[in-house]
Write an enzyme that holds these catalytic residues in place. Sequence first.
Site, mmCIF file in Angstrom:
data_model
loop_
_atom_site.group_PDB
_atom_site.id
_atom_site.type_symbol
_atom_site.label_atom_id
_atom_site.label_comp_id
_atom_site.label_asym_id
_atom_site.label_seq_id
_atom_site.Cartn_x
_atom_site.Cartn_y
_atom_site.Cartn_z
ATOM 1 N N ASP A 1 -56.169 -0.370 15.779
ATOM 2 C CA ASP A 1 -57.360 -0.161 16.590
ATOM 3 C C ASP A 1 -57.074 0.945 17.598
ATOM 4 O OD1 ASP A 1 -58.530 -2.137 15.151
ATOM 5 O OD2 ASP A 1 -58.796 -3.532 16.808
ATOM 6 N N HIS B 1 -52.011 -1.728 17.524
ATOM 7 C CA HIS B 1 -52.724 -0.787 18.376
ATOM 8 C C HIS B 1 -51.953 0.528 18.438
ATOM 9 C CE1 HIS B 1 -54.561 -4.592 19.573
ATOM 10 N NE2 HIS B 1 -55.596 -3.867 19.943
#
Length: 270
Positions: A90, A237
């Site tokens: 993400d 991430h």
Amino acid sequence: MNILQIVKEKKWAVLAGGLVLLAVLIPGTLLLRQLRAPSDAAPAAGGSWGLSFRKANAPPVADESAETLLAYDARYIGDTAGNTVYLTFDCGYENGNTAAILDVLRDHGAPAAFFVVGHYLETEPELVKRMAAEGHTVGNHTWSHPDMSKITDPAEFSRQLSQVADKYQEITGEKMSPYYRPPQGLYSPESLKMAQSLGFRTVFWSLAYVDWKGDAQPEEQEAIDTLCRRIAVVLLHNTSATNAKILDRVLTRWEEMGYTFGTLDQLFQS
């Protein structure tokens, strides 16, 4: 307020999947909220995506069963009998780690999916181009990272996704892949249906850990052990310095364990 401000001001809310580390370290712990017993016949009740790890080295039990999610063209796990890792990242903003992550993925020939927001597209077009050029999937994480479960206006819901898709096409000259990840893992039956009606497939996850807190990164060996304990659809991430440092070792460990790396297209075919 742009997405960078939102991310910095709401660190505790950025992608609830980060809390799953507690479940990996303490099998059986229920996270985020009390989980319902999954029912193949029941519609998705919505909320914040949650997992519980009830057995060591076994797939987690999620808020919704894999079978229930099929009706919404959504997935959180692949074929549990297989040996495939689905890497997803993400991307809310850039802090210098994405290029190193892309280098490792290239060296291992490992495909990944990068879910981007509007801020990332506007500020890092060259990295987005590189993701696409190197064969990775670039998915939709909405334009401004709102709670999509609370957006009931179809026009506003559509705008959050279409702006990202349009900007991606402007940058790359290519149509965006039809994959969407709800910010913070927040969803509702209506939001899943709206995403589906717009042609998007919703991608949750079956493994994550606290890698998104830039000022409190996990120890490298702890992170490696956590990621290699259970393998499926992995949420990471791009802002994590630890991820950039350990990714080569993690991918090598997975390869030694006999795992291969799959695409989201393959996930939705499984």
